[in-house]
Design a protein around this motif. Structure first.
Motif, PDB file in Angstrom:
ATOM      1  N   TYR A 310       0.822  -1.220   0.000  1.00  0.00           N
ATOM      2  CA  TYR A 310       0.000   0.000   0.000  1.00  0.00           C
ATOM      3  C   TYR A 310       0.852   1.265   0.000  1.00  0.00           C
ATOM      4  O   TYR A 310       0.320   2.368   0.112  1.00  0.00           O
ATOM      5  CB  TYR A 310      -0.933  -0.002   1.214  1.00  0.00           C
ATOM      6  CG  TYR A 310      -1.855  -1.193   1.263  1.00  0.00           C
ATOM      7  CD1 TYR A 310      -2.778  -1.432   0.249  1.00  0.00           C
ATOM      8  CD2 TYR A 310      -1.811  -2.083   2.329  1.00  0.00           C
ATOM      9  CE1 TYR A 310      -3.630  -2.522   0.294  1.00  0.00           C
ATOM     10  CE2 TYR A 310      -2.662  -3.179   2.387  1.00  0.00           C
ATOM     11  CZ  TYR A 310      -3.567  -3.396   1.364  1.00  0.00           C
ATOM     12  OH  TYR A 310      -4.399  -4.473   1.413  1.00  0.00           O
ATOM     13  N   GLU A 331      -7.620  -2.908   5.829  1.00  0.00           N
ATOM     14  CA  GLU A 331      -7.488  -3.577   4.524  1.00  0.00           C
ATOM     15  C   GLU A 331      -8.815  -3.649   3.802  1.00  0.00           C
ATOM     16  O   GLU A 331      -8.879  -3.480   2.583  1.00  0.00           O
ATOM     17  CB  GLU A 331      -6.921  -4.999   4.706  1.00  0.00           C
ATOM     18  CG  GLU A 331      -5.439  -4.993   4.957  1.00  0.00           C
ATOM     19  CD  GLU A 331      -4.725  -6.188   4.325  1.00  0.00           C
ATOM     20  OE1 GLU A 331      -4.664  -7.226   5.003  1.00  0.00           O
ATOM     21  OE2 GLU A 331      -4.252  -6.074   3.175  1.00  0.00           O
ATOM     22  N   ALA A 334      -9.411  -0.165   2.417  1.00  0.00           N
ATOM     23  CA  ALA A 334      -8.489   0.135   1.314  1.00  0.00           C
ATOM     24  C   ALA A 334      -8.902  -0.612   0.046  1.00  0.00           C
ATOM     25  O   ALA A 334      -8.921  -0.043  -1.044  1.00  0.00           O
ATOM     26  CB  ALA A 334      -7.061  -0.237   1.706  1.00  0.00           C
ATOM     27  N   PRO A 340      -5.636   3.399  -0.700  1.00  0.00           N
ATOM     28  CA  PRO A 340      -5.041   3.014   0.591  1.00  0.00           C
ATOM     29  C   PRO A 340      -4.588   4.204   1.418  1.00  0.00           C
ATOM     30  O   PRO A 340      -4.690   4.180   2.642  1.00  0.00           O
ATOM     31  CB  PRO A 340      -3.835   2.163   0.202  1.00  0.00           C
ATOM     32  CG  PRO A 340      -3.958   1.870  -1.241  1.00  0.00           C
ATOM     33  CD  PRO A 340      -4.914   2.837  -1.850  1.00  0.00           C
ATOM     34  N   SER A 344      -5.904   4.820   5.076  1.00  0.00           N
ATOM     35  CA  SER A 344      -4.997   4.875   6.213  1.00  0.00           C
ATOM     36  C   SER A 344      -5.175   6.176   6.997  1.00  0.00           C
ATOM     37  O   SER A 344      -5.203   6.164   8.227  1.00  0.00           O
ATOM     38  CB  SER A 344      -3.565   4.686   5.701  1.00  0.00           C
ATOM     39  OG  SER A 344      -2.665   5.480   6.408  1.00  0.00           O
TER      40      SER A 344
END
Ligand code: ADP
Ligand code: ZN
Ligand code: MG
Length: 478
Positions: A310, A331, A334, A340, A344
């Motif tokens: 990522y 995950e 994402a 991603p 995040s």
């Protein structure tokens, strides 16, 4: 002697309740929080003549823990009776493992105070938990719901040398066991308890000093405090010319001190002998290999993969993988939104912040990964701006639901109609001639103020980029 003249030597015996449906030797549910003595049967009550049957899942989980921690797995292991007198164990012995535990050796890498260290494990064995004594004002009682629950004991070599290292070890161990689905390691529920063995010796010496054992610690902070106290106590005794007695001590959290409980018992006091009612546990190579193939990705590997896959900074990957639930959540977001970096940012700031504020586990959050992914999409497509997105997130956190529906129903969509924004820009300039002329005269910061005014006029819905463009155009700077 100077204060640095002694060093501490610490070994831990960690008891971990396994995540199984049923108890270790009977079919009673392995569950926390039920009415006392409602999850019991003749086997776990220890009634004479009741016969135990070993729970295969408990054996599998212990072997999985052993594989994750690099242990050697005994192909043949055995259960033994450990005899002692205890009110919370009516049959007066505990089924445990003595000289043929399921797992031998292994180790765990820890980091404390910036240095890395490998802590060797002695063994991991499986045993049954005991009941729980409850004390009331005038009477006492025993709750046997926990009796017979599968308990894995992990014993370390005396490789730890400070309270910080002991904490780091417990945290790293917990992380791996939770990742592996082996235990919830819920400290409040007593899923993880540990006995601390501690001695001190002249710094640099290789001989071991006489140790004391502090039993049944159930918070990490308690472990740290108890060790800090006990190390200091032992050093004071030795400095004063005294000797350390090998004994079992109790940590009194309120007093912040340990005190003597009883002199140490030795293995021969327990009269271990093979449990006649259970067959030895035989594991084939094929069985172990099947389980090995099932091992989950561990935190360190996952962290490295997050950086690779990522393109996240290592620090961010560390934060996201510290907790398996958070890593799974990230995950899912994402993958679902295809961004991603945005996933995040949201998880590291908004999600972790509200979880922290509410003391909530990620498993209980009402914002599904799909909903957060959609929210990210709305911002990306400029349907809403960030302040509105935060508002939507707060609403999702409270009530769950679908962000697109929410934005539509509440009319939160961003105003990206250039002429509407232009009109608001005109209003802002008219209402604030001072900042407007400041900006014309080259004071760039005044633009932020005017953008703020446009946002306010639009009740936060204007696209700030379009607002900036409209203002600049109107102020003749473009
Ligand atoms: P015991 O015979 O008291 O059960 P063990 O040798 O089985 O002692 O070790 C129990 C735990 O105590 C292990 O974690 C071990 O690493 C630790 N330990 C053993 N000797 C010492 C010592 N001198 N100082 C600190 N810890 C020790
Ligand atoms: Zn039972
Ligand atoms: Mg021992």
């Amino acid at each position: 002697m100077s204060p640095s003249a002694f060093e501490a030597v610490i070994g831990l015996e960690v008891h971990v309740q396994l995540r199984t449906e049923t108890k270790l030797f009977c079919a009673c549910p392995n569950r926390f929080g039920a009415e006392p003595n409602t999850l019991v049967c003749p086997v776990c009550l220890g009634l004479p003549g009741a016969l135990p049957v070993a729970n295969r899942e408990a054996i599998r989980l212990t072997v999985m823990a052993g594989l994750l921690l690099g242990c050697e797995i005994h192909r043949i292991s055995r259960f033994d009776r450990k005899s002692y007198f205890y009110p919370d164990m009516p049959k007066n012995f505990q089924i445990s493992q003595y000289d043929r535990p399921l797992c031998l050796g292994g180790g765990l890498e820890i980091e404390a105070g910036g240095t890395h260290k490998r802590v060797r494990l002695t063994r991991i064995h499986l045993e049954e938990d005991v009941g729980k004594s409850l004390h009331f004002e005038t009477t006492s009682g025993v709750d046997f719901n926990r009796a017979g629950a599968p308990l894995m004991e992990i014993v370390t070599e005396p490789d730890l040398s400070s309270p910080d290292e002991a904490m780091a070890f417990l945290l790293a161990l917990k992380q791996i066991l939770v990742y592996g689905g082996i235990s919830d390691c819920n400290l409040e529920q007593g899923n993880l308890r540990c006995d601390i063995n501690c001695s001190v010796r002249p710094a640099g010496s290789s001989a071991l000093g006489v140790k004391t054992e502090i039993k049944n610690m159930n918070t990490f902070k308690g472990v740290h405090r108890a060790l800090t106290y006990e190390i200091d106590r032992q050093i004071r005794v030795l400095r004063g010319g005294g000797t350390i007695r090998q004994e079992t001590r109790r940590w009194d959290d309120d007093a912040g001190a340990t005190d003597s409980m009883r002199s140490k018992e030795y293995a021969h006091d327990y009269r271990y002998f093979p449990e006649p009612d259970l067959l030895p546990v035989e594991l084939t190579e094929a069985q172990i290999e099947t389980w090995r193939a099932d091992l989950p990705e561990l935190p360190a590997a996952r962290r490295a993969r997050f950086v690779r896959e990522y393109h996240l900074p290592d620090y961010d990957a560390g934060v996201l993988t510290a907790d398996k639930g958070v890593a799974d959540y990230f995950e899912a977001v994402a993958r679902s939104c295809g961004n991603p970096k945005a996933a995040s940012n949201w998880v590291m700031t908004d999600v972790l912040r509200v979880l922290g504020e509410q003391g909530m586990e990620i498993g209980h959050i009402r914002v599904t990964p799909e909903a957060l992914a959609k929210l990210i999409g709305l911002v990306e497509r400029r349907v809403i701006n960030m302040p509105t997105a935060r508002e939507v997130f707060a609403a999702l956190f409270e009530h769950g639901g679908d962000p697109e529906t929410l934005v539509r129903e509440r009319g939160l969509g961003q105003v990206s109609d250039a002429s509407a924004i232009d009109a608001l820009a005109a209003q802002a300039i008219e209402a604030h001639p001072g900042p407007a002329s400041d900006y014309r005269n080259g004071k760039a910061a005044a633009l932020q103020f005017l953008i703020g005014q446009v946002m306010k006029l639009s009740r936060g819905k204007a696209d700030p980029r379009l607002a900036a463009e409209a203002l600049k155009r109107r102020l003749g700077i473009n």
